[in-house]
Design a protein around this motif. Structure first.
Motif, PDB file in Angstrom:
ATOM      1  N   ASP A 111     -14.101   5.749   0.604  1.00  0.00           N
ATOM      2  CA  ASP A 111     -13.073   5.366   1.576  1.00  0.00           C
ATOM      3  C   ASP A 111     -11.687   5.491   0.959  1.00  0.00           C
ATOM      4  N   ASN A 136      -5.694   2.302   0.845  1.00  0.00           N
ATOM      5  CA  ASN A 136      -6.496   1.716  -0.233  1.00  0.00           C
ATOM      6  C   ASN A 136      -5.941   2.046  -1.612  1.00  0.00           C
ATOM      7  N   SER A 151       0.813  -1.211   0.000  1.00  0.00           N
ATOM      8  CA  SER A 151       0.000   0.000   0.000  1.00  0.00           C
ATOM      9  C   SER A 151       0.851   1.266   0.000  1.00  0.00           C
ATOM     10  N   SER A 167      -7.908   0.559  -4.723  1.00  0.00           N
ATOM     11  CA  SER A 167      -8.503  -0.721  -4.327  1.00  0.00           C
ATOM     12  C   SER A 167      -9.624  -0.484  -3.322  1.00  0.00           C
ATOM     13  N   ASP A 168     -10.214  -1.573  -2.861  1.00  0.00           N
ATOM     14  CA  ASP A 168     -11.214  -1.584  -1.795  1.00  0.00           C
ATOM     15  C   ASP A 168     -12.387  -0.651  -2.093  1.00  0.00           C
TER      16      ASP A 168
END
Length: 250
Positions: free
Chosen positions: A68, A73, A23, A85-86
């Protein structure tokens, strides 16, 4: 966006493409004693994140709000190319009158310090909710500091002409003029009132693309001038930049 490869419903598992560098959060804070990310690469990552976000916001027939967005992320591949991501909290929002895209949510979702304050107070979600999160992330790219109160401290530093003291000291060669430009843009994105935040496509992307191009030119000039061996972070940055340029050319 990170590519979803498959799922295992029995265990509630999603399988994404492998992102070797982990990350952005881990790399900014150099967990595992990893090398600092160069300023050139940070400028490029900033533009990549905003590009991915704009893709979500331009989804038809309704835009998608991530809700978010944070360094944890954003994942990096072996060349430090970044992907969002996410999207587990992401939701479609209906377009309403006067080209304002928003909807009402019963409770705010996201991560503290990155949540749009207006969304948190009113439950009104819009594409500029993500712009607020992006602003905080851009400030972290500059400073490698935790998000709590970061906008306030950076704003004070800019007003007092002391931004240099706030920049990540692990990067020794920050271009102050460009860093200041990014800091001011980031603070605009992180305005408390949604109407005061800039438009992602029309106002934010042109600045970030200019900074990315400036970083690419800097790396190429160093490489072709032959001023000795490049640092590890610069080598990674240059390799990634050339990869992106070659893909774009194809």
């Amino acid at each position: 966006m990170v590519l979803l490869l498959g799922a295992c419903p029995e265990y509630g598992i999603l399988v994404y493409e492998y992102m070797a560098k982990g990350s952005l959060d881990d790399r900014l804070f150099r967990r595992g004693n990893t090398p600092a990310i160069s300023w050139q690469l940070r400028f490029r990552i900033a533009a990549e994140i905003a590009t991915g976000l704009l893709f979500l916001h331009q989804t038809k027939p309704e835009p998608i709000v991530h809700r978010d967005l944070k360094p944890g992320n954003v994942l990096l591949d072996h060349n430090y190319v970044s992907k969002i991501s996410d999207v587990g909290l992401a939701r479609l929002v209906p377009a309403v009158a006067e080209n304002v895209t928003q909807c009402r949510a019963t409770s705010a979702a996201g991560t503290f310090c990155y949540i749009d304050p207006e969304y948190q107070q009113t439950g009104m979600l819009g594409v500029k909710s993500d712009v607020y999160s992006l602003g905080i992330m851009l400030l972290q790219l500059l400073t490698a500091k935790q998000p709590m109160g970061l906008a306030y401290y950076v704003e004070q530093a800019v007003e007092e002409g002391k931004l240099k003291d706030m920049l990540d000291p692990a990067v020794p060669d920050w271009p102050l003029e460009e860093a200041t430009s990014l800091a001011k843009l980031s603070l605009q994105c992180a305005e408390l009132r949604r109407k005061d935040r800039p438009d992602l496509g029309k106002e934010v992307m042109p600045v970030l693309n200019r900074l990315r191009e400036m970083g690419e030119e800097s790396l190429e000039s160093v490489y072709y001038a032959g001023h000795g061996p490049m640092s590890h972070s610069s080598q990674v940055s240059y390799t990634s930049v050339r990869c992106c340029i070659d893909i774009a050319s194809d």
